[in-house]
Design an enzyme around this catalytic site. Sequence first.
Site, PDB file in Angstrom:
ATOM      1  N   LYS A  49      45.403  40.080  35.465  1.00 38.63           N
ATOM      2  CA  LYS A  49      45.960  39.713  34.157  1.00 38.63           C
ATOM      3  C   LYS A  49      45.501  40.658  33.049  1.00 38.63           C
ATOM      4  O   LYS A  49      46.073  40.673  31.972  1.00 38.63           O
ATOM      5  CB  LYS A  49      45.640  38.251  33.825  1.00 38.63           C
ATOM      6  N   LYS A 108      34.483  47.220  35.960  1.00 37.27           N
ATOM      7  CA  LYS A 108      34.639  46.748  34.575  1.00 37.27           C
ATOM      8  C   LYS A 108      33.804  47.568  33.597  1.00 37.27           C
ATOM      9  O   LYS A 108      34.221  47.800  32.473  1.00 37.27           O
ATOM     10  CB  LYS A 108      34.253  45.265  34.465  1.00 37.27           C
ATOM     11  N   LYS A 113      44.509  45.733  42.743  1.00 38.45           N
ATOM     12  CA  LYS A 113      44.697  44.281  42.702  1.00 38.45           C
ATOM     13  C   LYS A 113      45.571  43.864  41.510  1.00 38.45           C
ATOM     14  O   LYS A 113      45.460  44.445  40.440  1.00 38.45           O
ATOM     15  CB  LYS A 113      43.282  43.687  42.546  1.00 38.45           C
TER      16      LYS A 113
HETATM   17  P1  TYM Z   1      38.995  34.984  37.914  1.00 40.92           P
HETATM   18  O1  TYM Z   1      39.165  34.108  36.721  1.00 40.92           O
HETATM   19  O2  TYM Z   1      39.029  36.463  37.735  1.00 40.92           O
HETATM   20  O3  TYM Z   1      40.081  34.637  39.000  1.00 40.92           O
HETATM   21  C1  TYM Z   1      40.294  33.296  39.396  1.00 40.92           C
HETATM   22  C2  TYM Z   1      40.602  33.231  40.871  1.00 40.92           C
HETATM   23  O4  TYM Z   1      41.760  34.009  41.173  1.00 40.92           O
HETATM   24  C3  TYM Z   1      41.479  34.866  42.267  1.00 40.92           C
HETATM   25  N1  TYM Z   1      42.273  36.102  42.093  1.00 40.92           N
HETATM   26  C4  TYM Z   1      43.095  36.607  43.015  1.00 40.92           C
HETATM   27  N2  TYM Z   1      43.419  36.180  44.256  1.00 40.92           N
HETATM   28  C5  TYM Z   1      44.313  36.916  44.947  1.00 40.92           C
HETATM   29  N3  TYM Z   1      44.894  38.040  44.452  1.00 40.92           N
HETATM   30  C6  TYM Z   1      44.602  38.501  43.214  1.00 40.92           C
HETATM   31  N4  TYM Z   1      45.185  39.590  42.741  1.00 40.92           N
HETATM   32  C7  TYM Z   1      43.659  37.771  42.436  1.00 40.92           C
HETATM   33  N5  TYM Z   1      43.151  37.919  41.188  1.00 40.92           N
HETATM   34  C8  TYM Z   1      42.296  36.901  41.000  1.00 40.92           C
HETATM   35  C9  TYM Z   1      39.992  35.134  42.177  1.00 40.92           C
HETATM   36  O5  TYM Z   1      39.480  35.545  43.432  1.00 40.92           O
HETATM   37  C10 TYM Z   1      39.469  33.781  41.758  1.00 40.92           C
HETATM   38  O6  TYM Z   1      39.312  32.944  42.877  1.00 40.92           O
HETATM   39  N6  TYM Z   1      34.142  35.011  38.986  1.00 40.92           N
HETATM   40  C11 TYM Z   1      35.332  34.208  39.082  1.00 40.92           C
HETATM   41  C12 TYM Z   1      35.250  32.860  38.368  1.00 40.92           C
HETATM   42  C13 TYM Z   1      34.070  32.029  38.733  1.00 40.92           C
HETATM   43  C14 TYM Z   1      33.888  31.301  39.945  1.00 40.92           C
HETATM   44  C15 TYM Z   1      32.645  30.640  39.808  1.00 40.92           C
HETATM   45  C16 TYM Z   1      34.667  31.149  41.091  1.00 40.92           C
HETATM   46  C17 TYM Z   1      32.972  31.800  37.957  1.00 40.92           C
HETATM   47  N7  TYM Z   1      32.130  30.955  38.598  1.00 40.92           N
HETATM   48  C18 TYM Z   1      32.142  29.826  40.827  1.00 40.92           C
HETATM   49  C19 TYM Z   1      34.162  30.325  42.118  1.00 40.92           C
HETATM   50  C20 TYM Z   1      32.925  29.684  41.982  1.00 40.92           C
HETATM   51  C21 TYM Z   1      36.470  35.000  38.452  1.00 40.92           C
HETATM   52  O7  TYM Z   1      36.269  35.889  37.686  1.00 40.92           O
HETATM   53  O8  TYM Z   1      37.685  34.539  38.718  1.00 40.92           O
END
Ligand code: TYM
Length: 329
Positions: free
Chosen positions: A197, A112, A194
């Site tokens: 969005k 990022k 990956k």
């Molecule tokens: P975020 O918002 O980027 O994504 C949310 C969830 O979607 C999963 N994900 C995917 N899984 C499979 N294939 C993909 N291409 C893909 N893209 C995204 C992510 O693994 C995630 O589970 N840091 C986290 C948010 C967060 C969080 C937490 C999660 C903040 N605090 C505490 C768990 C516990 C994030 O950026 O997710």
Amino acid sequence: MKEVVFSGIQPSGSLTIGNYLGALKNFKPLQEEYQCIYCLVDLHALTVEQDPKFLRKNTLQLLALYLAAGLDPYKSIVFIQSHVPEHSELQWLLNTITPLGQLQRMTQYKSKSKLQEENIQAGLLNYPVLMASDILLYQTKYVPVGEDQRQHIELTRDLAMRFNSRYSDTFVMPEIMTPKVGAKVMSLQDPTSKMSKSDSDPNSYILILDDEKTILRKVKRAVTDSLNNFSYNEDQIGLRNLIDIYCAFEEINHSEIVSRYESLGYGKFKEDLAEIIIEGLKPIKNRYEEYIADRSELENIYRMGADKARKIAYKTLRKAYKKVGLIPR
Ligand code: TYM
């Protein structure tokens, strides 16, 4: 006492089927066996510049999607991160035991920050510490997420271990929980990266709320290969990704899909895959429309969630403050 499951998603735009298969789809079935806590991590979303209007809108939309995906606000705790100030407070304590080098080595930070090399904010670097705080505040045992979050969970475990060994047992040691298929859904245009969005090419992802025509078009345009050999292997990563998506929606094995489509070919497979995605998302989309239309019900739900979450978070924070030598109020 049930073990705790905690997860969060950023309200930074519409969710892709990657977010759905890697995380959201797996939240609902956990509600019976565990005390589930599902957060809308709006503070995390601020690590990239947000238009305040859109952030507000996206947060409510994400709450409606959580509910549409079957999260029950009476069984689980569903809340907005910024409504529970203990997240930022514990983050400060954890910052004081986090090695800078470890944050700089995080893959997600590296990729990022490359996108904005001239203007890297401290928030982007500290992002995983806030995530650790989210998880540790609730004495979480399992964190259902996609594969891309593994390194962040490792850091969370390191911090819990460091705190516990320095100040005595305070935090439960959390574990990652990833789905068997769908833990890493790849881009439809470049299957080496990956599905995301934030990708500049909308053909690389399918959104949960995309309409039927758009889903069909995006699946048809998905990159495969010219081998004309329907099989599941490492040399055909585009096709393999599509087979994985099919498996994750239908909950069947990839060998069944291969034997079904060996003689039918890529074209028929893509048509059927689009249909399966459309049908799989339809019930969520319908329920989403109902929830998003009822603003006052959404408000009731997030207020109730924050009240419940604060009670747990406050207890953990008070314990941690005491252990490091801060004088209780
Ligand atoms: P975020 O918002 O980027 O994504 C949310 C969830 O979607 C999963 N994900 C995917 N899984 C499979 N294939 C993909 N291409 C893909 N893209 C995204 C992510 O693994 C995630 O589970 N840091 C986290 C948010 C967060 C969080 C937490 C999660 C903040 N605090 C505490 C768990 C516990 C994030 O950026 O997710």
